[in-house]
Design a protein around this motif. Structure first.
Motif, PDB file in Angstrom:
ATOM      1  N   ALA A 376      30.208  85.665  32.597  1.00  0.00           N
ATOM      2  CA  ALA A 376      30.551  86.916  33.437  1.00  0.00           C
ATOM      3  C   ALA A 376      30.412  87.919  32.529  1.00  0.00           C
ATOM      4  O   ALA A 376      30.058  89.314  32.738  1.00  0.00           O
ATOM      5  CB  ALA A 376      31.539  86.615  34.141  1.00  0.00           C
ATOM      6  N   VAL A 377      31.064  87.979  31.516  1.00  0.00           N
ATOM      7  CA  VAL A 377      31.429  89.069  30.468  1.00  0.00           C
ATOM      8  C   VAL A 377      30.790  88.609  28.976  1.00  0.00           C
ATOM      9  O   VAL A 377      30.739  89.731  28.220  1.00  0.00           O
ATOM     10  CB  VAL A 377      32.811  89.452  30.221  1.00  0.00           C
ATOM     11  CG1 VAL A 377      33.621  89.685  31.524  1.00  0.00           C
ATOM     12  CG2 VAL A 377      33.733  88.089  29.544  1.00  0.00           C
ATOM     13  N   GLY A 378      30.006  87.609  28.666  1.00  0.00           N
ATOM     14  CA  GLY A 378      29.650  87.475  27.464  1.00  0.00           C
ATOM     15  C   GLY A 378      28.761  88.447  26.874  1.00  0.00           C
ATOM     16  O   GLY A 378      28.615  88.686  25.639  1.00  0.00           O
ATOM     17  N   ARG A 379      27.845  88.995  27.740  1.00  0.00           N
ATOM     18  CA  ARG A 379      26.633  89.813  27.364  1.00  0.00           C
ATOM     19  C   ARG A 379      27.386  91.167  26.894  1.00  0.00           C
ATOM     20  O   ARG A 379      27.117  91.779  25.608  1.00  0.00           O
ATOM     21  CB  ARG A 379      25.772  90.302  28.737  1.00  0.00           C
ATOM     22  CG  ARG A 379      24.815  91.176  28.277  1.00  0.00           C
ATOM     23  CD  ARG A 379      23.920  91.570  29.415  1.00  0.00           C
ATOM     24  NE  ARG A 379      22.776  92.404  29.128  1.00  0.00           N
ATOM     25  CZ  ARG A 379      21.691  92.141  28.361  1.00  0.00           C
ATOM     26  NH1 ARG A 379      21.514  91.018  28.246  1.00  0.00           N
ATOM     27  NH2 ARG A 379      20.715  93.108  28.299  1.00  0.00           N
ATOM     28  N   ASP A 380      28.485  91.617  27.592  1.00  0.00           N
ATOM     29  CA  ASP A 380      29.269  92.777  26.880  1.00  0.00           C
ATOM     30  C   ASP A 380      29.812  92.537  25.581  1.00  0.00           C
ATOM     31  O   ASP A 380      30.053  93.326  24.763  1.00  0.00           O
ATOM     32  CB  ASP A 380      30.160  93.228  28.009  1.00  0.00           C
ATOM     33  CG  ASP A 380      29.446  93.812  29.353  1.00  0.00           C
ATOM     34  OD1 ASP A 380      28.319  94.415  29.156  1.00  0.00           O
ATOM     35  OD2 ASP A 380      29.932  93.477  30.446  1.00  0.00           O
ATOM     36  N   LEU A 381      30.442  91.328  25.577  1.00  0.00           N
ATOM     37  CA  LEU A 381      31.170  90.905  24.490  1.00  0.00           C
ATOM     38  C   LEU A 381      30.052  90.986  23.144  1.00  0.00           C
ATOM     39  O   LEU A 381      30.785  91.200  21.868  1.00  0.00           O
ATOM     40  CB  LEU A 381      31.821  89.698  24.397  1.00  0.00           C
ATOM     41  CG  LEU A 381      32.953  89.557  25.289  1.00  0.00           C
ATOM     42  CD1 LEU A 381      33.359  88.152  25.574  1.00  0.00           C
ATOM     43  CD2 LEU A 381      34.263  90.722  25.069  1.00  0.00           C
ATOM     44  N   GLN A 382      29.089  90.556  23.274  1.00  0.00           N
ATOM     45  CA  GLN A 382      27.975  90.776  22.346  1.00  0.00           C
ATOM     46  C   GLN A 382      27.810  92.160  21.837  1.00  0.00           C
ATOM     47  O   GLN A 382      27.473  92.339  20.614  1.00  0.00           O
ATOM     48  CB  GLN A 382      26.721  89.699  22.589  1.00  0.00           C
ATOM     49  CG  GLN A 382      26.971  88.454  22.916  1.00  0.00           C
ATOM     50  CD  GLN A 382      27.631  87.656  21.896  1.00  0.00           C
ATOM     51  OE1 GLN A 382      27.350  87.862  20.698  1.00  0.00           O
ATOM     52  NE2 GLN A 382      28.637  86.811  22.394  1.00  0.00           N
ATOM     53  N   PHE A 383      27.781  92.951  22.789  1.00  0.00           N
ATOM     54  CA  PHE A 383      27.704  94.466  22.244  1.00  0.00           C
ATOM     55  C   PHE A 383      28.672  94.791  21.474  1.00  0.00           C
ATOM     56  O   PHE A 383      28.613  95.806  20.383  1.00  0.00           O
ATOM     57  CB  PHE A 383      27.635  95.414  23.462  1.00  0.00           C
ATOM     58  CG  PHE A 383      26.316  95.512  24.257  1.00  0.00           C
ATOM     59  CD1 PHE A 383      25.389  96.304  23.433  1.00  0.00           C
ATOM     60  CD2 PHE A 383      26.153  94.760  25.366  1.00  0.00           C
ATOM     61  CE1 PHE A 383      24.161  96.146  24.112  1.00  0.00           C
ATOM     62  CE2 PHE A 383      24.973  95.065  26.024  1.00  0.00           C
ATOM     63  CZ  PHE A 383      23.877  95.830  25.463  1.00  0.00           C
ATOM     64  N   ILE A 384      30.109  94.236  21.696  1.00  0.00           N
ATOM     65  CA  ILE A 384      31.155  94.613  20.554  1.00  0.00           C
ATOM     66  C   ILE A 384      30.666  94.259  19.204  1.00  0.00           C
ATOM     67  O   ILE A 384      30.829  94.891  18.322  1.00  0.00           O
ATOM     68  CB  ILE A 384      32.385  93.959  21.213  1.00  0.00           C
ATOM     69  CG1 ILE A 384      32.808  94.383  22.394  1.00  0.00           C
ATOM     70  CG2 ILE A 384      33.425  93.694  20.134  1.00  0.00           C
ATOM     71  CD1 ILE A 384      34.196  93.682  22.968  1.00  0.00           C
ATOM     72  N   ARG A 385      30.180  92.838  19.206  1.00  0.00           N
ATOM     73  CA  ARG A 385      29.593  92.690  17.654  1.00  0.00           C
ATOM     74  C   ARG A 385      28.400  93.249  17.087  1.00  0.00           C
ATOM     75  O   ARG A 385      28.619  93.875  15.936  1.00  0.00           O
ATOM     76  CB  ARG A 385      28.937  91.126  17.754  1.00  0.00           C
ATOM     77  CG  ARG A 385      29.917  89.942  18.245  1.00  0.00           C
ATOM     78  CD  ARG A 385      29.453  88.568  18.130  1.00  0.00           C
ATOM     79  NE  ARG A 385      28.571  88.490  16.758  1.00  0.00           N
ATOM     80  CZ  ARG A 385      27.509  87.199  16.883  1.00  0.00           C
ATOM     81  NH1 ARG A 385      27.334  86.624  17.773  1.00  0.00           N
ATOM     82  NH2 ARG A 385      27.149  87.309  15.761  1.00  0.00           N
ATOM     83  N   ILE A 386      27.722  94.005  18.098  1.00  0.00           N
ATOM     84  CA  ILE A 386      26.493  94.828  17.644  1.00  0.00           C
ATOM     85  C   ILE A 386      27.149  96.122  17.258  1.00  0.00           C
ATOM     86  O   ILE A 386      26.993  96.804  16.061  1.00  0.00           O
ATOM     87  CB  ILE A 386      25.602  95.274  18.643  1.00  0.00           C
ATOM     88  CG1 ILE A 386      24.720  93.813  19.041  1.00  0.00           C
ATOM     89  CG2 ILE A 386      24.492  96.159  18.292  1.00  0.00           C
ATOM     90  CD1 ILE A 386      23.974  93.882  20.276  1.00  0.00           C
ATOM     91  N   ASN A 387      28.104  96.684  17.840  1.00  0.00           N
ATOM     92  CA  ASN A 387      28.751  97.942  17.611  1.00  0.00           C
ATOM     93  C   ASN A 387      29.417  97.825  16.386  1.00  0.00           C
ATOM     94  O   ASN A 387      29.824  98.626  15.329  1.00  0.00           O
ATOM     95  CB  ASN A 387      29.503  98.465  18.790  1.00  0.00           C
ATOM     96  CG  ASN A 387      28.986  98.795  20.132  1.00  0.00           C
ATOM     97  OD1 ASN A 387      27.599  99.241  19.948  1.00  0.00           O
ATOM     98  ND2 ASN A 387      29.303  98.672  21.376  1.00  0.00           N
ATOM     99  N   GLY A 388      30.163  96.708  16.043  1.00  0.00           N
ATOM    100  CA  GLY A 388      31.035  96.631  15.000  1.00  0.00           C
ATOM    101  C   GLY A 388      30.285  96.633  13.683  1.00  0.00           C
ATOM    102  O   GLY A 388      30.547  97.007  12.805  1.00  0.00           O
ATOM    103  N   THR A 389      29.185  95.934  13.790  1.00  0.00           N
ATOM    104  CA  THR A 389      28.034  95.780  12.838  1.00  0.00           C
ATOM    105  C   THR A 389      27.766  97.136  12.397  1.00  0.00           C
ATOM    106  O   THR A 389      27.705  97.675  11.125  1.00  0.00           O
ATOM    107  CB  THR A 389      26.816  94.947  13.133  1.00  0.00           C
ATOM    108  OG1 THR A 389      27.343  93.659  13.355  1.00  0.00           O
ATOM    109  CG2 THR A 389      25.911  95.075  11.522  1.00  0.00           C
ATOM    110  N   LEU A 390      27.545  97.891  13.440  1.00  0.00           N
ATOM    111  CA  LEU A 390      26.833  99.276  12.943  1.00  0.00           C
ATOM    112  C   LEU A 390      28.064 100.401  12.590  1.00  0.00           C
ATOM    113  O   LEU A 390      27.845 101.070  11.671  1.00  0.00           O
ATOM    114  CB  LEU A 390      26.161 100.050  14.320  1.00  0.00           C
ATOM    115  CG  LEU A 390      25.077  99.307  14.882  1.00  0.00           C
ATOM    116  CD1 LEU A 390      24.269  99.801  16.036  1.00  0.00           C
ATOM    117  CD2 LEU A 390      23.842  99.436  13.689  1.00  0.00           C
ATOM    118  N   VAL A 391      29.035 100.196  13.395  1.00  0.00           N
ATOM    119  CA  VAL A 391      30.299 101.100  13.034  1.00  0.00           C
ATOM    120  C   VAL A 391      30.761 100.755  11.721  1.00  0.00           C
ATOM    121  O   VAL A 391      31.080 101.660  10.879  1.00  0.00           O
ATOM    122  CB  VAL A 391      31.628 100.741  13.957  1.00  0.00           C
ATOM    123  CG1 VAL A 391      32.443 101.685  13.536  1.00  0.00           C
ATOM    124  CG2 VAL A 391      30.792 101.691  15.231  1.00  0.00           C
TER     125      VAL A 391
END
Length: 406
Positions: A376-391
């Motif tokens: 249900a929420v895994g796709r949005d959680l992967q955005f956290i990883r992507i954002n964490g990498t960029l930030v």
């Protein structure tokens, strides 16, 4: 999205190790290396955080990881409590229902034009309802259901006093002169009965007259005269609306109507006859035959597309929809009923509903709840990883700039 986030982390690692030996060749390589280093750290930290929600990272039993599987019972209770306090309280349900015109929405759905799927919707409703009726009638025990219906009808009839109703019905018929066709029908029936039983009447007269009259053959003359007289009397009564015999019949009906309503003895006899009739086994057998024919007819009509039952139901639904859409008083009553029903359900069964939610989640195993929540929420959680990498990369590059300048 998991592959994308992991790919970015791997790319940062490649860039970091590739540019590590080039930092002294040009200042720009330092920024690139700092960005890749910090991005790799940020990506790994967020990967750990996201993974720790659902499982142990790398399978290591690190404390405070696999949070959802280990706390699923507490999560279930929290979800149930949140649902109960914020959605299933009578005040919340009443406030929400107050702004909804349920009746109008149902009416719009039922009268929707074919272009908007209204005809298909009505057809699906009628087809489903007809099949439901057929399956219900087939699944229930015919004898038991028929007996239950019979007992229900008998119970209602036992509570109704038939005599006053019959008396008022007779009075109403006579006041509107609607009893005349009944009398005409009785006269015709008497004539046909007399015609069918002429031989019996002649035989009775032959046996009752004296032997002298039989020896003289006068019994046949008497029989013919009696029959002719009866036929003439019936014909006169039939064609003459003011015949004295008709008045006698009407007087008898008037007295019967009065006795049925006001004479305790007559009312008692009628009630006793009603009770005997309801208790008669022959009536029960007759009713079971009627019920079985009715049941089979309903099943056949429900399953037969050509029976017209579906069209009748669709027409009825369309008329109901038009009434719900146009009649504001009806809308008010139905909306009030829907609101009271919803509030009543929330009041009476709110705890059972949230208990069902809680118990259902508690029965899930760790794999099931992890898979469902992650799906249900895994796709949005992967955005956290992507954002964490960029930030992380941007922060690392900023810190490199600050340390270089200073």
């Amino acid at each position: 999205m998991r592959w994308t986030a992991t790919g970015m982390l791997a790319a940062m690692a490649v860039i970091f190790f590739t540019t590590h030996g080039l930092v002294g060749d040009h200042p720009a390589w330092g920024y690139v290396n700092a960005f890749a280093e910090a991005a790799m750290v940020g990506g790994l930290a967020d990967w750990f955080a996201v993974t720790a929600l659902f499982r142990h990272p790398l399978g290591l039993p690190i404390p405070h990881t696999a949070i959802i599987p280990q706390n699923k019972d507490r999560i279930a209770d929290t979800m149930a409590s949140f649902l109960r306090e914020n959605f299933l309280t009578p005040a919340v349900v009443a406030r929400r229902m107050a702004g909804m015109n349920v009746a109008r929405a149902i009416g719009d759905f039922l009268v929707a034009s074919p272009e908007r799927g209204g005809e298909d919707a009505r057809s699906r409703i009628t087809a489903g309802a007809a099949e439901l009726v057929a399956e219900l009638l087939e699944s229930l025990d015919p004898d038991r259901l028929g007996n239950q219906v019979r007992r229900g009808l008998a119970g209602q009839l036992a509570k109704i006093e038939v005599s006053p109703l019959a008396g008022r019905m007779i009075e109403s018929m006579m006041a509107g002169r609607r009893h005349q066709p009944v009398i005409d029908g009785l006269i015709r029936w008497a004539g046909l009965t007399l015609e069918d039983n002429e031989d019996t009447i002649r035989a009775i007269i032959h046996e009752r007259v004296s032997a002298v009259l039989r020896w003289a053959g006068l019994d046949k003359t008497i029989s013919a005269n009696v029959l002719d007289g009866l036929y003439k009397l019936l014909a006169e009564v039939l064609v003459d609306p003011d015949h004295p015999l008709r008045h006698k019949v009407e007087e008898g009906l008037t007295k019967l109507a009065q006795d049925l309503q006001h004479d305790p003895e007559t009312r008692g006899r009628v009630e006793e006859l009603k009770r005997e009739l309801l208790a008669n086994p022959a009536v029960a057998v007759w009713w079971m035959g009627v019920w079985e024919r009715l049941r089979r007819s309903l099943i056949r009509r429900a399953r037969d597309a050509e029976s017209g039952m579906g069209e009748e139901m669709r027409s009825a639904l369309a008329e109901l929809g038009a009434a719900l859409k146009q009649d504001e008083r009806l809308q008010l009553q139905i909306n009030r009923f829907a609101r009271r029903t919803a509030v009543g359900v929330a009041t009476r069964y709110g705890d059972q509903i949230v208990t069902l939610v809680s118990d259902t989640v508690k029965r899930w195993d760790a794999t099931t709840i992890t898979g469902r929540v992650e799906g249900a929420v895994g796709r949005d959680l992967q955005f956290i990883r992507i954002n964490g990498t960029l930030v992380g990369g941007l922060v690392g590059m900023t810190l490199h700039f600050i340390t270089t300048v200073m």
